[in-house]
Design a protein around this motif. Structure first.
Motif, PDB file in Angstrom:
ATOM      1  N   GLU A  34       0.832  -1.209   0.000  1.00  0.00           N
ATOM      2  CA  GLU A  34       0.000   0.000   0.000  1.00  0.00           C
ATOM      3  C   GLU A  34       0.865   1.257   0.000  1.00  0.00           C
ATOM      4  OE1 GLU A  34      -3.091   0.313  -0.530  1.00  0.00           O
ATOM      5  OE2 GLU A  34      -3.876  -1.682  -0.155  1.00  0.00           O
ATOM      6  N   LYS A  77      -6.601  -6.881  -4.237  1.00  0.00           N
ATOM      7  CA  LYS A  77      -5.926  -5.731  -4.860  1.00  0.00           C
ATOM      8  C   LYS A  77      -5.201  -6.138  -6.144  1.00  0.00           C
ATOM      9  CE  LYS A  77      -6.496  -2.891  -1.243  1.00  0.00           C
ATOM     10  NZ  LYS A  77      -6.557  -1.566  -0.906  1.00  0.00           N
ATOM     11  N   SER A  81      -5.949  -4.662  -9.788  1.00  0.00           N
ATOM     12  CA  SER A  81      -4.860  -4.095 -10.580  1.00  0.00           C
ATOM     13  C   SER A  81      -4.804  -4.711 -11.978  1.00  0.00           C
ATOM     14  CB  SER A  81      -3.523  -4.291  -9.867  1.00  0.00           C
ATOM     15  OG  SER A  81      -3.509  -3.560  -8.660  1.00  0.00           O
TER      16      SER A  81
END
Length: 125
Positions: A34, A77, A81
């Motif tokens: 992150e 995530k 992506s």
């Protein structure tokens, strides 16, 4: 982002790293991912030329490490992506589906609904 802001973020990150001793390895990897994702996005906002930065690569690396260690958020995530072509990854619906389904199996609370919504939109567009 100027050099003072970068130093401040790095200091905040490093001081937060000491407090993370209670976190699992996958949670630490996710936190690092992150951090690098934030840096990469800010870097791309400042520069109009599309390129893959070391921050993009580092974010993907740490998301992958966390996902392979069983972190559902990291799998989610990665799926996002691949779906969006973010962090220097090419859009790849097959890989996006793989990571989103993995997030579902790992117990991510939003992954199943997100997967259904996204692929329904793709099917009817």
């Amino acid at each position: 982002m100027n050099i003072a802001n970068i130093k401040q973020r790095l200091h905040s990150y490093c001081s937060g790293f000491i407090e993370q001793n209670s976190l699992s390895d996958s949670e630490m990897e996710l936190h690092k991912a992150e951090f690098f994702k934030t840096l990469a996005h800010h870097e791309h906002e400042q520069d109009s030329h599309p390129y893959v930065s070391s921050n993009d690569r580092n974010a993907v690396w740490y998301f992958l490490r966390a996902a392979l260690r069983g972190n559902a958020d990291a799998s989610f995530k990665l799926g996002q992506s691949y779906l969006d072509g973010d962090l220097g990854l090419d859009k790849d619906y097959k890989k996006a589906q793989y990571w989103l389904e993995r997030a579902v199996h790992q117990g991510h609370p939003e992954a199943k609904a997100y997967l259904y919504t996204v692929f329904s939109e793709l099917a009817f567009s």
